[in-house]
Design an enzyme around this catalytic site. Structure first.
Site, PDB file in Angstrom:
ATOM      1  N   MET A 198       9.497 -12.006 -21.749  1.00  0.00           N
ATOM      2  CA  MET A 198       9.482 -13.295 -21.053  1.00  0.00           C
ATOM      3  C   MET A 198       8.035 -13.775 -20.927  1.00  0.00           C
ATOM      4  SD  MET A 198      12.628 -13.284 -18.399  1.00  0.00           S
ATOM      5  CE  MET A 198      11.856 -12.435 -17.045  1.00  0.00           C
ATOM      6  N   HIS A 236       3.425  -4.607 -22.554  1.00  0.00           N
ATOM      7  CA  HIS A 236       4.024  -5.313 -23.698  1.00  0.00           C
ATOM      8  C   HIS A 236       3.310  -4.935 -25.000  1.00  0.00           C
ATOM      9  CE1 HIS A 236       5.096  -8.277 -20.392  1.00  0.00           C
ATOM     10  NE2 HIS A 236       6.268  -8.036 -20.952  1.00  0.00           N
TER      11      HIS A 236
HETATM   12  O1  PAF Z   1      12.687  -7.416 -19.701  1.00  0.00           O
HETATM   13  C1  PAF Z   1      12.548  -8.632 -19.924  1.00  0.00           C
HETATM   14  O2  PAF Z   1      11.436  -9.147 -20.060  1.00  0.00           O
HETATM   15  C2  PAF Z   1      13.794  -9.514 -20.012  1.00  0.00           C
HETATM   16  O3  PAF Z   1      14.793  -9.083 -19.148  1.00  0.00           O
HETATM   17  C3  PAF Z   1      14.323  -9.666 -21.457  1.00  0.00           C
HETATM   18  C4  PAF Z   1      14.779  -8.331 -22.016  1.00  0.00           C
HETATM   19  C5  PAF Z   1      13.243 -10.243 -22.356  1.00  0.00           C
HETATM   20  C6  PAF Z   1      15.533 -10.619 -21.476  1.00  0.00           C
HETATM   21  O4  PAF Z   1      15.194 -11.882 -21.016  1.00  0.00           O
END
Ligand code: PAF
Length: 283
Positions: A34, A41
């Site tokens: 997101m 990330h």
């Molecule tokens: O973990 C996240 O950032 C969100 O829940 C995801 C998996 C991208 C789904 O919107």
């Protein structure tokens, strides 16, 4: 200077870009996010690069996984910094749809996950959440058709829900969990950590510390109920409002009575002021 990855914003443009990436049968990894990207990330992207030839990162703040009372409107959005981070990691493609590309007028289909999604952990406090996650991840999987998809272990129940869904619906995607990345003091990295005040930030690593201590006590033979009650009391005393501290079976997320019922995972969710933190560790 790293080159910015291509960015696509519509499903037809995504299909063309993915077809081009697939040339010569190259394997594709998807990292769903997101945005508001942090080192956690980046570790997902690096694992993706080890598991596939091409890497697609989706950035989409998914409205259907937020309750009306939650932070959809204020969720951190850091587009330029995100693109720079992904460029530095040499990502091939960013899938960044608008809400109306994902949920066009008249959209009327929703995935309702069961099993790990109804384990009475996150779902007890955020009943809307896994339906929204399963629906958007299901769409991301059918849009990108990746060979593998990488999810952080930090959202452990989410990882189990998505793995179950991919298997149940024969989506042909191998879901891979990636180890939680922590700050030096043990706090699990999260886009929501920016909400913490300096004092809350000082207290926040206590969650991880308490879990580590509790896991050691379980391994030393203390019973689950006593260990969880002691841990809960310490967390509450530190200033958190505890939603849950539990030990569950690591695959089914079913309740367990003892260490012999393993493999085990300890999971916690607690609020510090207005910020809700979740974390988990293997026992
Ligand atoms: O973990 C996240 O950032 C969100 O829940 C995801 C998996 C991208 C789904 O919107």
């Amino acid at each position: 200077m790293p080159r910015n990855p291509a960015v696509v914003r519509t499903v037809p443009a995504l299909r063309r870009a993915v077809d081009a990436l697939r040339a010569k049968k190259a394997s594709i990894a998807l990292v769903p996010t997101m945005g508001a990207l942090h080192d956690g990330h980046v570790s997902l992207v690096r694992l993706a690069k080890r598991r596939a030839k091409r890497v697609v990162v989706s950035i989409f703040v998914n409205p259907t996984q937020f309750a009306p009372t939650e932070d959809f409107g204020s969720y951190p959005r850091t587009w330029k910094a995100d693109v720079a981070r992904l460029a530095a990691e040499d990502v091939d493609l960013i899938w960044h749809p608008e809400v109306k590309a994902m949920y066009p007028e008249g959209f009327a289909t929703r995935i309702v996950p069961e099993g790990p999604a109804t384990a009475a952990l996150e779902d007890r406090f955020r009943p809307h959440f896994f339906g929204g996650v399963a629906t958007v991840v299901g769409k991301l999987f059918t849009q990108v058709r990746p060979d593998v998809a990488i999810f952080g272990e930090k959202d452990f129940q989410q990882l189990r829900v998505v793995s179950q869904m991919a298997a149940d619906l024969d989506l042909g995607v191998k879901v891979i969990g990636s180890k939680t990345v922590r700050e030096r003091d043990g706090l699990a990295m999260s886009s929501r950590n920016v909400y913490l005040s300096p004092e809350e930030r000082r207290v926040a690593p206590e969650l991880h510390r308490v879990m580590k201590e509790a896991a050691a006590r379980l391994r030393a033979g203390e019973d689950v109920a006593t260990t969880m009650a002691t841990g809960a009391a310490i967390i509450t005393k530190a200033g958190f409002t505890l939603d849950y501290l539990e030990v569950r079976h690591a695959r089914t997320l079913a309740p367990v009575a003892s260490l012999q019922d393993g493999p085990l995972r300890m999971l916690v969710a607690a609020r510090l002021g207005t910020t809700r933190l979740i974390d988990n560790i293997a026992v």
